[in-house]
Write a protein that holds these residues in place. Structure first.
Motif, mmCIF file in Angstrom:
data_model
loop_
_atom_site.group_PDB
_atom_site.id
_atom_site.type_symbol
_atom_site.label_atom_id
_atom_site.label_comp_id
_atom_site.label_asym_id
_atom_site.label_seq_id
_atom_site.Cartn_x
_atom_site.Cartn_y
_atom_site.Cartn_z
ATOM 1 N N GLU A 182 91.392 11.881 32.346
ATOM 2 C CA GLU A 182 92.020 11.468 33.730
ATOM 3 C C GLU A 182 90.844 11.868 34.692
ATOM 4 O O GLU A 182 90.975 11.414 35.924
ATOM 5 C CB GLU A 182 93.095 12.161 34.237
ATOM 6 C CG GLU A 182 94.417 11.562 33.295
ATOM 7 C CD GLU A 182 94.651 10.052 33.298
ATOM 8 O OE1 GLU A 182 94.353 9.554 34.224
ATOM 9 O OE2 GLU A 182 95.241 9.584 32.325
ATOM 10 N N GLY A 183 89.726 12.277 34.299
ATOM 11 C CA GLY A 183 88.686 12.411 35.196
ATOM 12 C C GLY A 183 88.727 13.484 35.805
ATOM 13 O O GLY A 183 89.343 14.373 35.692
ATOM 14 N N GLU A 184 87.487 13.806 36.856
ATOM 15 C CA GLU A 184 87.242 15.176 37.286
ATOM 16 C C GLU A 184 88.096 15.332 38.750
ATOM 17 O O GLU A 184 88.376 16.404 39.094
ATOM 18 C CB GLU A 184 85.831 15.284 37.878
ATOM 19 C CG GLU A 184 85.062 15.461 36.537
ATOM 20 C CD GLU A 184 85.305 16.598 35.723
ATOM 21 O OE1 GLU A 184 85.503 17.530 36.071
ATOM 22 O OE2 GLU A 184 85.446 16.238 34.449
ATOM 23 N N GLN A 185 88.433 14.062 39.455
ATOM 24 C CA GLN A 185 89.312 14.212 40.653
ATOM 25 C C GLN A 185 90.777 14.697 40.328
ATOM 26 O O GLN A 185 91.538 14.199 39.748
ATOM 27 C CB GLN A 185 89.502 13.022 41.397
ATOM 28 C CG GLN A 185 90.055 13.155 42.778
ATOM 29 C CD GLN A 185 89.892 11.452 43.327
ATOM 30 O OE1 GLN A 185 89.325 10.742 42.938
ATOM 31 N NE2 GLN A 185 90.726 11.829 44.434
ATOM 32 N N LYS A 186 90.969 15.832 40.836
ATOM 33 C CA LYS A 186 92.204 16.524 40.498
ATOM 34 C C LYS A 186 93.498 15.954 41.611
ATOM 35 O O LYS A 186 93.002 15.262 42.724
ATOM 36 C CB LYS A 186 92.216 18.008 40.757
ATOM 37 C CG LYS A 186 91.468 18.645 39.681
ATOM 38 C CD LYS A 186 91.583 20.209 39.918
ATOM 39 C CE LYS A 186 91.005 20.548 38.473
ATOM 40 N NZ LYS A 186 90.404 21.978 38.265
ATOM 41 N N PRO A 187 94.632 16.070 41.247
ATOM 42 C CA PRO A 187 95.754 15.648 42.134
ATOM 43 C C PRO A 187 95.663 16.313 43.273
ATOM 44 O O PRO A 187 95.224 17.500 43.451
ATOM 45 C CB PRO A 187 97.066 16.071 41.359
ATOM 46 C CG PRO A 187 96.538 16.063 39.895
ATOM 47 C CD PRO A 187 95.126 16.525 40.047
ATOM 48 N N ASP A 188 96.027 15.649 44.463
ATOM 49 C CA ASP A 188 96.017 16.297 45.785
ATOM 50 C C ASP A 188 97.098 16.988 46.078
ATOM 51 O O ASP A 188 98.320 16.469 46.178
ATOM 52 C CB ASP A 188 96.062 14.903 46.785
ATOM 53 C CG ASP A 188 96.064 15.271 48.290
ATOM 54 O OD1 ASP A 188 96.067 16.622 48.922
ATOM 55 O OD2 ASP A 188 95.958 14.485 49.160
ATOM 56 N N MET A 189 96.954 18.322 46.309
ATOM 57 C CA MET A 189 98.254 19.116 46.286
ATOM 58 C C MET A 189 98.358 19.766 47.757
ATOM 59 O O MET A 189 98.861 20.846 47.959
ATOM 60 C CB MET A 189 97.829 20.529 45.253
ATOM 61 C CG MET A 189 97.833 19.985 43.908
ATOM 62 S SD MET A 189 99.572 19.876 43.203
ATOM 63 C CE MET A 189 100.161 21.337 42.967
ATOM 64 N N SER A 190 97.600 18.914 48.550
ATOM 65 C CA SER A 190 97.841 19.250 50.215
ATOM 66 C C SER A 190 99.357 19.263 50.671
ATOM 67 O O SER A 190 100.143 18.391 50.035
ATOM 68 C CB SER A 190 96.894 18.751 51.080
ATOM 69 O OG SER A 190 97.336 17.136 50.924
ATOM 70 N N GLU A 191 99.568 19.753 51.612
ATOM 71 C CA GLU A 191 100.912 19.650 52.392
ATOM 72 C C GLU A 191 101.112 18.301 52.559
ATOM 73 O O GLU A 191 100.164 17.682 53.200
ATOM 74 C CB GLU A 191 100.811 20.672 53.642
ATOM 75 C CG GLU A 191 102.348 20.678 54.370
ATOM 76 C CD GLU A 191 103.121 21.752 53.625
ATOM 77 O OE1 GLU A 191 104.267 21.616 53.780
ATOM 78 O OE2 GLU A 191 102.501 22.741 52.916
ATOM 79 N N GLY A 192 102.430 17.947 52.169
ATOM 80 C CA GLY A 192 102.930 16.453 52.646
ATOM 81 C C GLY A 192 102.426 15.673 51.463
ATOM 82 O O GLY A 192 102.957 14.340 51.287
ATOM 83 N N ARG A 193 101.531 15.966 50.579
ATOM 84 C CA ARG A 193 101.277 15.170 49.337
ATOM 85 C C ARG A 193 101.599 15.879 47.966
ATOM 86 O O ARG A 193 102.124 15.132 47.109
ATOM 87 C CB ARG A 193 99.871 15.120 49.426
ATOM 88 C CG ARG A 193 99.304 14.196 47.898
ATOM 89 C CD ARG A 193 99.600 12.756 47.928
ATOM 90 N NE ARG A 193 99.744 11.812 49.006
ATOM 91 C CZ ARG A 193 100.365 11.115 49.308
ATOM 92 N NH1 ARG A 193 101.728 10.703 48.658
ATOM 93 N NH2 ARG A 193 100.431 10.116 50.371
ATOM 94 N N LYS A 194 101.714 17.128 48.150
ATOM 95 C CA LYS A 194 102.379 17.900 46.886
ATOM 96 C C LYS A 194 103.679 17.825 46.669
ATOM 97 O O LYS A 194 104.486 18.040 47.755
ATOM 98 C CB LYS A 194 102.020 19.331 47.152
ATOM 99 C CG LYS A 194 102.454 20.389 46.257
ATOM 100 C CD LYS A 194 102.157 21.695 46.127
ATOM 101 C CE LYS A 194 102.756 22.581 45.213
ATOM 102 N NZ LYS A 194 102.420 24.174 45.503
ATOM 103 N N TYR A 195 104.203 17.622 45.448
ATOM 104 C CA TYR A 195 105.474 17.490 45.109
ATOM 105 C C TYR A 195 106.134 18.795 45.154
ATOM 106 O O TYR A 195 105.584 19.749 44.755
ATOM 107 C CB TYR A 195 105.597 16.953 43.681
ATOM 108 C CG TYR A 195 107.191 16.827 43.273
ATOM 109 C CD1 TYR A 195 108.062 16.077 43.572
ATOM 110 C CD2 TYR A 195 107.507 17.975 42.196
ATOM 111 C CE1 TYR A 195 109.405 16.030 43.096
ATOM 112 C CE2 TYR A 195 108.739 18.010 41.917
ATOM 113 C CZ TYR A 195 109.969 17.094 42.077
ATOM 114 O OH TYR A 195 111.044 17.022 41.733
ATOM 115 N N VAL A 196 107.234 18.837 45.806
ATOM 116 C CA VAL A 196 108.241 19.925 46.030
ATOM 117 C C VAL A 196 109.537 19.670 45.382
ATOM 118 O O VAL A 196 110.323 18.665 45.947
ATOM 119 C CB VAL A 196 108.395 20.434 47.472
ATOM 120 C CG1 VAL A 196 109.245 21.829 47.574
ATOM 121 C CG2 VAL A 196 106.971 20.672 48.031
#
Length: 167
Positions: A138-152
């Motif tokens: 899936e490439g080098e760019q990792k999922p965005d785990m920032s506040e508001g984007r990270k799944y909770v």
């Protein structure tokens, strides 16, 4: 005659009730990438949707009208006791682009201690969908785990009033 032992062979299908068949069909076909399969005439509207590869099955059954309607005359929303439906996928960034283009809210996640990445999004009926990817391709760019984007887990972000018009 010996009868077979009780054995689960896989998921046959998930059935989703909807009060907006056009939007639900558009979500699952145009955004998620399933294809429509022939569906028997049950006497009420619906769609059978499934995987595009050869031998793919109709894994999502959608029905509208008649039996989809509750006492209020509308289909209920959300997944109730089922928290989400999970599909194994590839093309993480393509899905992110599709979600953004459609105006869909979504969340991202990296499963701790694994090489799995996930995207969470809702269909027009409020059914939460988890798309799971093996990160290796899936490439080098990792999922965005920032506040508001990270799944909770357990924190719903579905708002029917703000859901984009897909139909």
């Amino acid at each position: 005659m010996t009868l077979p032992l009780a054995t689960v062979h896989g998921l046959f299908h998930i059935a989703i009730k909807t009060d907006d068949l056009a939007a639900t069909r558009k979500f699952w076909i145009d955004i998620i990438g399933l294809k429509e399969f022939p569906r028997p005439d049950f006497g009420y509207p619906g769609a059978w949707l499934g995987c595009t590869q050869p031998g793919g099955l109709a894994i999502i059954h959608v029905y509208a009208g008649g039996p989809a309607l509750g006492p209020s005359g509308k289909a209920d929303t959300g997944t109730a006791a089922i928290d989400h439906v999970s599909l194994s996928c590839s093309g993480y960034r393509s899905y992110v682009s599709r979600f953004k283009a459609a105006g869909l809210d979504f969340r991202e996640f990296i499963v701790p201690g694994t090489s799995l990445w996930q995207l969470f999004v809702y269909d027009p009926s409020g059914v939460q969908l988890e798309l799971t990817f093996e990160s290796g391709g899936e490439g080098e760019q990792k999922p965005d785990m920032s506040e508001g984007r990270k799944y909770v887990a357990g924190a719903s972000f579905f708002d029917k009033a703000k859901y984009p018009k897909l139909g």
